[in-house]
Enzyme design. Structure first.
Site, PDB file in Angstrom:
ATOM      1  N   ARG A  66      14.933  -7.066 -22.245  1.00  0.00           N
ATOM      2  CA  ARG A  66      15.233  -8.298 -22.973  1.00  0.00           C
ATOM      3  C   ARG A  66      14.367  -8.498 -24.211  1.00  0.00           C
ATOM      4  NH1 ARG A  66      14.804 -12.361 -17.942  1.00  0.00           N
ATOM      5  NH2 ARG A  66      13.073 -10.936 -17.562  1.00  0.00           N
ATOM      6  N   LYS A 172      12.542   2.836  -4.096  1.00  0.00           N
ATOM      7  CA  LYS A 172      12.597   2.053  -2.870  1.00  0.00           C
ATOM      8  C   LYS A 172      12.229   0.610  -3.202  1.00  0.00           C
ATOM      9  CE  LYS A 172       7.927   2.569  -0.952  1.00  0.00           C
ATOM     10  NZ  LYS A 172       7.602   1.166  -0.681  1.00  0.00           N
ATOM     11  N   HIS A 202       7.736   8.616  -3.656  1.00  0.00           N
ATOM     12  CA  HIS A 202       6.691   9.321  -4.410  1.00  0.00           C
ATOM     13  C   HIS A 202       5.777  10.148  -3.511  1.00  0.00           C
ATOM     14  CE1 HIS A 202       4.338   5.708  -3.271  1.00  0.00           C
ATOM     15  NE2 HIS A 202       3.297   6.501  -3.348  1.00  0.00           N
ATOM     16  N   LYS A 206       3.793  14.608  -3.673  1.00  0.00           N
ATOM     17  CA  LYS A 206       2.392  14.994  -3.572  1.00  0.00           C
ATOM     18  C   LYS A 206       2.269  16.451  -3.121  1.00  0.00           C
ATOM     19  CE  LYS A 206       0.662  10.341  -2.571  1.00  0.00           C
ATOM     20  NZ  LYS A 206      -0.232  10.247  -3.731  1.00  0.00           N
ATOM     21  N   GLU A 240      -4.724   1.661   4.182  1.00  0.00           N
ATOM     22  CA  GLU A 240      -5.177   1.146   2.902  1.00  0.00           C
ATOM     23  C   GLU A 240      -6.341   0.198   3.138  1.00  0.00           C
ATOM     24  OE1 GLU A 240      -1.793   0.497  -0.153  1.00  0.00           O
ATOM     25  OE2 GLU A 240      -0.946  -0.115   1.769  1.00  0.00           O
ATOM     26  N   ASP A 259       7.859  -1.351   4.505  1.00  0.00           N
ATOM     27  CA  ASP A 259       7.263  -0.889   3.253  1.00  0.00           C
ATOM     28  C   ASP A 259       6.814   0.564   3.321  1.00  0.00           C
ATOM     29  OD1 ASP A 259       6.408  -1.393   0.577  1.00  0.00           O
ATOM     30  OD2 ASP A 259       4.340  -1.573   1.280  1.00  0.00           O
ATOM     31  N   HIS A 264       7.967   6.568   3.802  1.00  0.00           N
ATOM     32  CA  HIS A 264       6.911   7.573   3.713  1.00  0.00           C
ATOM     33  C   HIS A 264       6.638   8.268   5.045  1.00  0.00           C
ATOM     34  CE1 HIS A 264       6.462   5.860  -0.133  1.00  0.00           C
ATOM     35  NE2 HIS A 264       5.554   4.962   0.127  1.00  0.00           N
ATOM     36  N   LYS A 362      -2.977  -2.577   6.017  1.00  0.00           N
ATOM     37  CA  LYS A 362      -3.828  -2.989   4.906  1.00  0.00           C
ATOM     38  C   LYS A 362      -5.130  -3.559   5.448  1.00  0.00           C
ATOM     39  CE  LYS A 362      -0.015  -3.827   1.712  1.00  0.00           C
ATOM     40  NZ  LYS A 362      -0.367  -2.678   0.863  1.00  0.00           N
TER      41      LYS A 362
END
Length: 510
Positions: A66, A172, A202, A206, A240, A259, A264, A362
């Site tokens: 935009r 995703k 992704h 790796k 994480e 997630d 993954h 997390k």
């Protein structure tokens, strides 16, 4: 139609391993080019590919959005993204050449901007020699997929003329359950054939993930023991040490299982558990992964084979951090989990009876992703009592990040006059073994999409099967009340430890 490219995947032909895989005449349009993903990952990856000489001379990058940007303004934006995020050193000559093919078209997803975009792409085909070969990167939320795909179909951008190709690359999440994933696949496949759809995970880009294939199928010492006769259980961990931060509002309603596990970790499971493919041709590789996912089911009962949690305030290293319910934008009554663990069984002759434990979370003890294959004890051990007190189980641990590499744990005699056996590690680290620097995952995946090399991209069947595995667990959790709390900086809720102890196992401490 999607014409075959002339470069050969080195995995398919060992005689070509020293040849660079260079994309043919082509260009890329990025929708959502002003978002974080494009700025931090996609634009730097495109520059790094150019800097390594892997893009064609006339490669053209078109941003659509935009903003009322001209070519110079968009070029300045891309240049700053490159300076901030590129893996390779900034080279003025490389940048000058790349910048010649950088364009921006202003428009919304639901207006006539697509007519302008289609006309501009036709002009660039003539001016830049892109051969009418275009990859469309949808770096946008899935809610926009239908609108963008239909607009591209309306203006003819999805149509591949003879000896040219059009492909779509999507990020995703691929839906939020099996039904929504199927609907999303139908929307995309109504415009682009499945052979032209590249779904980005992704993690599959790796180097250490791809090394699973080399470790298993290039070495005689591993594959004979890669089965239920020798392996006791498998642990797949993605931990994480960060919290939700500014993503709290986005994350609420998604959770750790959707997630991370659905994409993954189930892809890692498929690569670990698959049978040897007839070749590394994309169709052969994907067929073996699909067989694994078709055979994979949650262990029951779910109240004993799964665990979930939400992090509370605690110490993350030397820093005291707030809990999930204090994060800005997060509903304190939400049941969305920041930790998810489950026990899965692969019902095949190779893996019968071997539990696969998957976990992600997390605010855990440290940032690490690894796959650990833990072996059974030797059937007979001619040692006296006490000589094996310090000996655990043999293990092969594939470290995906950080400190990429492979560790083998086995028993060795402690020096001295007595027979005492203790665990030792044999370690392989990428950084020490190779002088070559590993490319960033998005570099590999963008180049593969331009080359029509789909081995590392999940098919719609893989996506839907992954949801079929996870859906019963998420449905059970929906009626199971509030997730268990775990202090930040620890390794998750106590229910996750109980989940393994019921089978006589315990989590590794990475």
């Amino acid at each position: 139609m999607n014409s075959a490219h002339t470069w050969v995947n080195p995995l398919r032909d060992a005689t070509d391993i020293r040849l660079p895989r260079i994309a043919g005449p082509s260009g890329m349009v990025i929708f959502g080019v002003t978002g974080d993903l494009a700025y931090k990952k996609l634009l730097p990856a495109i520059y790094d590919l150019a800097n390594r000489g892997l893009l064609p001379a006339g490669f053209t990058l078109v941003g659509f959005g935009r903003r009322e940007w001209d070519k110079q303004q968009f070029g300045d934006y891309v240049k700053q993204a490159v300076r901030d995020g590129a893996r390779t050193k900034f080279d003025h000559n490389v940048w000058t050449h790349l910048a010649e093919g950088i364009e921006f078209v202003t428009g919304n997803f639901d207006d006539s901007g697509f007519d302008t975009l289609a006309a501009r792409l036709a002009e660039l085909d003539a001016a830049r020699g892109t051969g009418s070969n275009w990859a469309y990167y949808l770096s946008v939320p899935p809610d926009y997929f239908a609108t963008i795909c239909h607009q591209m179909q309306r203006v003819g951008m999805s149509h591949s003329a003879e000896n040219s190709w059009r492909r779509v690359i999507i990020e995703k999440p691929f839906g939020h359950d099996q039904e929504s994933a199927r609907e999303l696949n139908e929307i995309v496949n109504a415009v682009f054939p499945e052979s032209a759809v590249f779904r980005i995970d992704h993690y599959l880009g790796k180097e250490t993930v791809q090394n699973i294939l080399a470790l298993r199928f290039a070495n005689q010492i591993f594959e004979p023991m890669w089965n239920a006769n020798y392996i006791d259980h498998v642990q797949i961990t993605m931990a994480e040490d960060i919290g939700l931060g500014g993503r709290a509002g986005y994350y609420d309603g998604i959770g750790a299982a959707r997630d991370v596990i659905q994409n993954h970790l189930l892809q890692l499971l498929a690569l670990v558990a698959m049978e040897e493919p007839s070749s590394f041709d994309p169709a052969a590789l994907q067929a073996e992964k699909i067989k694994v996912l078709q055979s994979t089911k949650p262990a029951y009962p779910l109240n004993k084979s799964t665990a979930r949690g939400q992090y509370s305030a605690g110490w993350q290293g030397s820093e005291y951090v707030k809990g999930l319910r204090e994060e800005d934008g997060f509903d304190p009554e939400s049941t969305t989990e920041t930790y998810a663990a489950c026990t899965l069984l692969v019902n095949s002759r190779r893996w019968a009876g071997v539990p696969f434990y998957l976990r992600t979370g997390k605010r855990l003890g440290r940032r690490v992703t690894e796959i650990a294959l833990v072996f059974k004890h030797a059937p007979y051990q001619p040692f006296d009592d006490g000589q094996l007190e310090s000996l655990g189980q043999n293990a092969v641990v594939i470290r995906v990040q950080p400190d990429e590499g492979v560790t083998m744990r086995f028993g060795s005699k402690v020096p001295g006059s007595t027979m005492e056996v203790r665990d030792v590690n044999m370690d392989f680290a990428y950084a020490e073994a190779f002088t070559e620097e590993s490319p960033e995952a998005y570099e590999r995946l963008i180049l593969d999409a331009l080359l029509d090399e789909s081995s590392l991209f999940p098919t719609n069947a893989e996506v839907e099967l992954s949801w079929a595995i996870l859906d019963p667990i998420i449905e059970y959790w929906a009626g199971a009340g509030q997730p268990e709390e775990y202090p930040a900086g620890t390794w998750g809720p106590t229910s996750a430890d109980k989940m393994l102890r019921r089978r006589g196992h315990s989590w590794r401490r990475p």
